[in-house]
Design a protein around this motif. Structure first.
Motif, PDB file in Angstrom:
ATOM      1  N   GLU A  28      48.608  13.130  42.185  1.00  0.00           N
ATOM      2  CA  GLU A  28      48.409  12.365  43.418  1.00  0.00           C
ATOM      3  C   GLU A  28      48.958  13.128  44.615  1.00  0.00           C
ATOM      4  N   ALA A  29      48.344  12.955  45.750  1.00  0.00           N
ATOM      5  CA  ALA A  29      48.825  13.501  47.014  1.00  0.00           C
ATOM      6  C   ALA A  29      48.289  12.613  48.125  1.00  0.00           C
ATOM      7  N   ASP A  30      48.975  12.646  49.247  1.00  0.00           N
ATOM      8  CA  ASP A  30      48.556  11.841  50.398  1.00  0.00           C
ATOM      9  C   ASP A  30      47.751  12.647  51.400  1.00  0.00           C
ATOM     10  N   GLU A  31      47.909  13.981  51.323  1.00  0.00           N
ATOM     11  CA  GLU A  31      47.230  14.839  52.284  1.00  0.00           C
ATOM     12  C   GLU A  31      47.143  16.251  51.715  1.00  0.00           C
ATOM     13  N   ILE A  32      46.076  16.935  52.082  1.00  0.00           N
ATOM     14  CA  ILE A  32      45.937  18.358  51.782  1.00  0.00           C
ATOM     15  C   ILE A  32      45.913  19.073  53.123  1.00  0.00           C
ATOM     16  N   LEU A  33      46.805  20.021  53.273  1.00  0.00           N
ATOM     17  CA  LEU A  33      46.925  20.776  54.507  1.00  0.00           C
ATOM     18  C   LEU A  33      46.431  22.200  54.244  1.00  0.00           C
ATOM     19  N   ILE A  34      45.505  22.669  55.055  1.00  0.00           N
ATOM     20  CA  ILE A  34      44.932  24.006  54.915  1.00  0.00           C
ATOM     21  C   ILE A  34      45.297  24.812  56.158  1.00  0.00           C
ATOM     22  N   LEU A  35      45.949  25.956  55.948  1.00  0.00           N
ATOM     23  CA  LEU A  35      46.332  26.843  57.046  1.00  0.00           C
ATOM     24  C   LEU A  35      45.314  27.966  57.139  1.00  0.00           C
ATOM     25  N   GLU A  36      44.561  27.972  58.222  1.00  0.00           N
ATOM     26  CA  GLU A  36      43.430  28.879  58.387  1.00  0.00           C
ATOM     27  C   GLU A  36      43.767  30.098  59.246  1.00  0.00           C
ATOM     28  N   LEU A  37      42.847  31.046  59.204  1.00  0.00           N
ATOM     29  CA  LEU A  37      42.816  32.200  60.096  1.00  0.00           C
ATOM     30  C   LEU A  37      41.377  32.278  60.578  1.00  0.00           C
ATOM     31  N   SER A  38      41.055  31.426  61.546  1.00  0.00           N
ATOM     32  CA  SER A  38      39.662  31.227  61.961  1.00  0.00           C
ATOM     33  C   SER A  38      38.956  32.505  62.366  1.00  0.00           C
ATOM     34  N   LYS A  39      39.627  33.381  63.098  1.00  0.00           N
ATOM     35  CA  LYS A  39      38.965  34.577  63.614  1.00  0.00           C
ATOM     36  C   LYS A  39      38.640  35.605  62.535  1.00  0.00           C
ATOM     37  N   ALA A  40      39.134  35.427  61.322  1.00  0.00           N
ATOM     38  CA  ALA A  40      38.873  36.391  60.244  1.00  0.00           C
ATOM     39  C   ALA A  40      37.448  36.295  59.709  1.00  0.00           C
ATOM     40  N   GLY A  41      36.790  35.184  59.938  1.00  0.00           N
ATOM     41  CA  GLY A  41      35.411  35.049  59.498  1.00  0.00           C
ATOM     42  C   GLY A  41      35.248  34.395  58.139  1.00  0.00           C
ATOM     43  N   PRO A  42      33.998  34.395  57.643  1.00  0.00           N
ATOM     44  CA  PRO A  42      33.680  33.622  56.448  1.00  0.00           C
ATOM     45  C   PRO A  42      34.230  34.179  55.131  1.00  0.00           C
ATOM     46  N   LEU A  43      34.365  35.503  54.999  1.00  0.00           N
ATOM     47  CA  LEU A  43      34.846  36.028  53.711  1.00  0.00           C
ATOM     48  C   LEU A  43      36.290  35.610  53.416  1.00  0.00           C
ATOM     49  N   PRO A  44      37.244  35.875  54.302  1.00  0.00           N
ATOM     50  CA  PRO A  44      38.600  35.378  54.020  1.00  0.00           C
ATOM     51  C   PRO A  44      38.666  33.846  53.967  1.00  0.00           C
ATOM     52  N   ALA A  45      37.816  33.180  54.748  1.00  0.00           N
ATOM     53  CA  ALA A  45      37.806  31.714  54.721  1.00  0.00           C
ATOM     54  C   ALA A  45      37.384  31.184  53.359  1.00  0.00           C
ATOM     55  N   SER A  46      36.642  31.989  52.595  1.00  0.00           N
ATOM     56  CA  SER A  46      36.243  31.523  51.264  1.00  0.00           C
ATOM     57  C   SER A  46      37.443  31.372  50.328  1.00  0.00           C
ATOM     58  N   ARG A  47      38.581  32.005  50.658  1.00  0.00           N
ATOM     59  CA  ARG A  47      39.818  31.756  49.901  1.00  0.00           C
ATOM     60  C   ARG A  47      40.184  30.276  49.974  1.00  0.00           C
ATOM     61  N   LEU A  48      40.047  29.740  51.170  1.00  0.00           N
ATOM     62  CA  LEU A  48      40.438  28.348  51.382  1.00  0.00           C
ATOM     63  C   LEU A  48      39.471  27.388  50.696  1.00  0.00           C
ATOM     64  N   THR A  49      38.196  27.735  50.705  1.00  0.00           N
ATOM     65  CA  THR A  49      37.218  26.947  49.951  1.00  0.00           C
ATOM     66  C   THR A  49      37.581  26.977  48.477  1.00  0.00           C
ATOM     67  N   GLY A  50      37.940  28.157  47.984  1.00  0.00           N
ATOM     68  CA  GLY A  50      38.354  28.292  46.585  1.00  0.00           C
ATOM     69  C   GLY A  50      39.587  27.464  46.271  1.00  0.00           C
ATOM     70  N   ILE A  51      40.547  27.437  47.184  1.00  0.00           N
ATOM     71  CA  ILE A  51      41.758  26.629  46.964  1.00  0.00           C
ATOM     72  C   ILE A  51      41.384  25.161  46.819  1.00  0.00           C
ATOM     73  N   LEU A  52      40.558  24.658  47.730  1.00  0.00           N
ATOM     74  CA  LEU A  52      40.142  23.252  47.655  1.00  0.00           C
ATOM     75  C   LEU A  52      39.372  22.969  46.368  1.00  0.00           C
ATOM     76  N   ASP A  53      38.432  23.843  46.027  1.00  0.00           N
ATOM     77  CA  ASP A  53      37.651  23.643  44.808  1.00  0.00           C
ATOM     78  C   ASP A  53      38.540  23.695  43.569  1.00  0.00           C
ATOM     79  N   GLY A  54      39.491  24.618  43.540  1.00  0.00           N
ATOM     80  CA  GLY A  54      40.390  24.737  42.396  1.00  0.00           C
ATOM     81  C   GLY A  54      41.267  23.510  42.210  1.00  0.00           C
ATOM     82  N   MET A  55      41.796  22.970  43.304  1.00  0.00           N
ATOM     83  CA  MET A  55      42.611  21.748  43.219  1.00  0.00           C
ATOM     84  C   MET A  55      41.786  20.595  42.669  1.00  0.00           C
ATOM     85  N   ARG A  56      40.587  20.451  43.196  1.00  0.00           N
ATOM     86  CA  ARG A  56      39.733  19.329  42.799  1.00  0.00           C
ATOM     87  C   ARG A  56      39.210  19.485  41.375  1.00  0.00           C
ATOM     88  N   GLU A  57      39.092  20.714  40.917  1.00  0.00           N
ATOM     89  CA  GLU A  57      38.670  20.965  39.540  1.00  0.00           C
ATOM     90  C   GLU A  57      39.746  20.520  38.554  1.00  0.00           C
TER      91      GLU A  57
END
Length: 193
Positions: A28-57
């Motif tokens: 259980e958790a009340d919130e998921i906080l994601i710390l981004e680096l917006s200017k890095a673009g989509p490839l590094p941002a896919s790390r964060l997508t992976g983190i969310l997908d991994g938690m939910r898996e």
């Protein structure tokens, strides 16, 4: 391409974060906080997508948890600033945190410590930097893991790749490095002092 498989690295960290939440907080958790680096673009941002997908898996109930995204620019000082501000208003009890890199992850820990809320967070970073490894050696740390990229090992692999190209050997379009999850339990064996 030679380098990181950003999504896979994120998935690895996210699965561990979800598993840790299951062990400590019954998933259980009340919130998921994601710390981004917006200017890095989509490839590094896919790390964060992976983190969310991994938690939910690993903990499917986390799919219903509110996700808050903050842009820390991948820097300690900026991440510290935005997380401090967020914690002034956030009333969530248990917060899972996925960070784009270790400076952001360490800033999150500092902000939670300053707010007197260290026990309410679990954090995963990326890069297994020297500073993150030192943090994972601290008893009771809330940095539950960081995914290693091992740039110190790239040299021999790059030389072999260059030799193969010069010898006109067929090469795949992408060669990804082997990532490894570093945790407080294995940090000394993966990176002995």
């Amino acid at each position: 391409f030679f380098g990181a498989d950003n999504y896979e690295a994120g998935l690895m960290g996210g699965r561990h974060l979800g598993d840790t939440a299951k062990k400590l907080w019954a998933g259980e958790a009340d919130e998921i906080l994601i710390l981004e680096l917006s200017k890095a673009g989509p490839l590094p941002a896919s790390r964060l997508t992976g983190i969310l997908d991994g938690m939910r898996e690993t903990a499917p109930q986390l799919g219903q948890v509110r996700v808050v995204r903050l842009n820390g620019n991948g820097q300690f000082s900026r991440s510290l600033e935005v997380v401090r501000k967020h914690l002034r208003y956030a009333r969530s009890g248990r917060i899972l945190v996925g960070a784009i890199n270790d400076p952001s992850a360490l800033a999150v820990l500092r902000a939670f410590e300053e707010a007197g809320r260290s026990e309410s967070c679990l954090v995963v970073g990326q890069n297994a930097s020297l500073e993150a490894r030192a943090e994972m050696r601290r008893p009771g740390t809330r940095l539950v893991g960081s995914v290693a990229y091992f740039p110190e090992r790239y040299g021999p692999q790059l030389i072999q790749l260059a030799m193969n190209i010069l010898e006109h050997r067929q090469q795949p379009p992408a060669i990804f490095v082997n990532h490894q999850l570093v945790t407080p339990k294995n940090v000394d064996s993966v990176y002995p002092n």
